[in-house]
Motif scaffolding. Sequence first.
Motif, PDB file in Angstrom:
ATOM      1  N   LEU A 235     -37.451  25.287 -12.156  1.00  0.00           N
ATOM      2  CA  LEU A 235     -37.264  26.594 -12.777  1.00  0.00           C
ATOM      3  C   LEU A 235     -36.345  26.570 -14.002  1.00  0.00           C
ATOM      4  N   PRO A 236     -35.237  25.790 -14.015  1.00  0.00           N
ATOM      5  CA  PRO A 236     -34.384  25.794 -15.212  1.00  0.00           C
ATOM      6  C   PRO A 236     -35.127  25.392 -16.484  1.00  0.00           C
ATOM      7  N   GLU A 237     -36.017  24.414 -16.370  1.00  0.00           N
ATOM      8  CA  GLU A 237     -36.778  23.971 -17.538  1.00  0.00           C
ATOM      9  C   GLU A 237     -37.693  25.085 -18.044  1.00  0.00           C
ATOM     10  N   LEU A 238     -38.384  25.771 -17.136  1.00  0.00           N
ATOM     11  CA  LEU A 238     -39.247  26.878 -17.551  1.00  0.00           C
ATOM     12  C   LEU A 238     -38.411  28.009 -18.128  1.00  0.00           C
ATOM     13  N   HIS A 239     -37.264  28.278 -17.528  1.00  0.00           N
ATOM     14  CA  HIS A 239     -36.395  29.338 -18.044  1.00  0.00           C
ATOM     15  C   HIS A 239     -36.009  29.069 -19.496  1.00  0.00           C
ATOM     16  N   GLU A 240     -35.686  27.834 -19.817  1.00  0.00           N
ATOM     17  CA  GLU A 240     -35.316  27.502 -21.189  1.00  0.00           C
ATOM     18  C   GLU A 240     -36.476  27.729 -22.149  1.00  0.00           C
ATOM     19  N   GLN A 241     -37.686  27.494 -21.683  1.00  0.00           N
ATOM     20  CA  GLN A 241     -38.863  27.666 -22.536  1.00  0.00           C
ATOM     21  C   GLN A 241     -39.151  29.131 -22.842  1.00  0.00           C
ATOM     22  N   ILE A 242     -38.793  30.033 -21.915  1.00  0.00           N
ATOM     23  CA  ILE A 242     -39.132  31.447 -22.086  1.00  0.00           C
ATOM     24  C   ILE A 242     -37.911  32.318 -22.366  1.00  0.00           C
ATOM     25  N   ARG A 243     -36.727  31.726 -22.428  1.00  0.00           N
ATOM     26  CA  ARG A 243     -35.494  32.502 -22.531  1.00  0.00           C
ATOM     27  C   ARG A 243     -35.500  33.446 -23.730  1.00  0.00           C
ATOM     28  N   HIS A 244     -36.068  33.014 -24.847  1.00  0.00           N
ATOM     29  CA  HIS A 244     -36.054  33.837 -26.057  1.00  0.00           C
ATOM     30  C   HIS A 244     -36.870  35.115 -25.900  1.00  0.00           C
ATOM     31  N   ARG A 245     -37.716  35.181 -24.878  1.00  0.00           N
ATOM     32  CA  ARG A 245     -38.546  36.366 -24.659  1.00  0.00           C
ATOM     33  C   ARG A 245     -37.920  37.336 -23.651  1.00  0.00           C
ATOM     34  N   ILE A 246     -36.845  36.915 -23.008  1.00  0.00           N
ATOM     35  CA  ILE A 246     -36.170  37.768 -22.028  1.00  0.00           C
ATOM     36  C   ILE A 246     -35.114  38.599 -22.739  1.00  0.00           C
ATOM     37  N   PRO A 247     -35.115  39.923 -22.600  1.00  0.00           N
ATOM     38  CA  PRO A 247     -34.076  40.757 -23.228  1.00  0.00           C
ATOM     39  C   PRO A 247     -32.682  40.311 -22.795  1.00  0.00           C
ATOM     40  N   GLU A 248     -31.742  40.335 -23.740  1.00  0.00           N
ATOM     41  CA  GLU A 248     -30.394  39.843 -23.465  1.00  0.00           C
ATOM     42  C   GLU A 248     -29.716  40.588 -22.316  1.00  0.00           C
ATOM     43  N   HIS A 249     -30.017  41.902 -22.183  1.00  0.00           N
ATOM     44  CA  HIS A 249     -29.350  42.655 -21.123  1.00  0.00           C
ATOM     45  C   HIS A 249     -29.853  42.268 -19.731  1.00  0.00           C
ATOM     46  N   LEU A 250     -30.927  41.476 -19.670  1.00  0.00           N
ATOM     47  CA  LEU A 250     -31.436  41.010 -18.380  1.00  0.00           C
ATOM     48  C   LEU A 250     -30.976  39.580 -18.067  1.00  0.00           C
ATOM     49  N   ILE A 251     -30.054  39.063 -18.874  1.00  0.00           N
ATOM     50  CA  ILE A 251     -29.388  37.799 -18.574  1.00  0.00           C
ATOM     51  C   ILE A 251     -27.919  38.135 -18.363  1.00  0.00           C
ATOM     52  N   THR A 252     -27.464  38.044 -17.121  1.00  0.00           N
ATOM     53  CA  THR A 252     -26.139  38.520 -16.755  1.00  0.00           C
ATOM     54  C   THR A 252     -25.257  37.380 -16.270  1.00  0.00           C
ATOM     55  N   GLU A 253     -23.958  37.563 -16.384  1.00  0.00           N
ATOM     56  CA  GLU A 253     -22.995  36.600 -15.843  1.00  0.00           C
ATOM     57  C   GLU A 253     -22.334  37.150 -14.584  1.00  0.00           C
TER      58      GLU A 253
END
Length: 271
Positions: A235-253
Amino acid sequence: MLVRYRADRAAVALVLAVFFIQCMLFFFSSGLTTWLAVLALMPVQVSCGAICHNHHHVNTFVKKPLNRLFECILYLQTGTSPLSWTLHHNIGHHKLYLDPENDPSPWQMADGSLMPRWRYVLVNTLRIYPEIHQIGQQHPQLYQRFLRLLVLANIPLIAALLYDPRNALLVFVVPMVFMLFMLLDNTYGQHAGTGFEDHFHASRNVELKRYNLPSWNLGYHTAHHMLPGLHWSQLPELHEQIRHRIPEHLITENVLLQWEPGRQQRGGLSS
């Protein structure tokens, strides 16, 4: 090899270690010692819940009997019986999570507003097995297998209750129920207040190692919903491939997946 992926060896070891500790507590502990040990074990069982989730998407073992046995052990740790999550989560939630009226774990109220977290967790936990029954009517062969395995998985639990009711409740039953609540609480954090347009707007993601190590990469949730049959280690590899398409507010710390929802809208929330 017994396991399909080498990365699952650690997950299997953790589940078996927890089961061994549960058995030791059940047979050889009592009183305050049992209470404290069960409480200390709870965070580890939450991690086993993530293992259970991943296992139902990509079975851990090559041989089917080993997978069903593994699920029986996981049932005593998570309250999720063999094939139950296949019906409720894989067939139900994953196919319908962009359709709030049919999702078996909807986070919206009837008027489209955000359901309070406590209500979502309580209502949807109580609905898990009724929803499995409803979904199972459309998949009769799988549902019949689920029922047979449900009976088999409960034989050890019933035996434990007959042998030592107090320890069985404390070591097995109470944590099993608690883990179901925790499972739904985590699902709420992953999806509530997002959107329904597509995969990229419908899940909240956490990239922190301190979340993804114990959750076995559940933080890469958009990637998981895009390819639910992809092994968790990929999953981390796929996440890196699609990260630019995920809105920033849906990536949380926020590892607890809590947020300030802002203004409510039907079909999602905007800040």
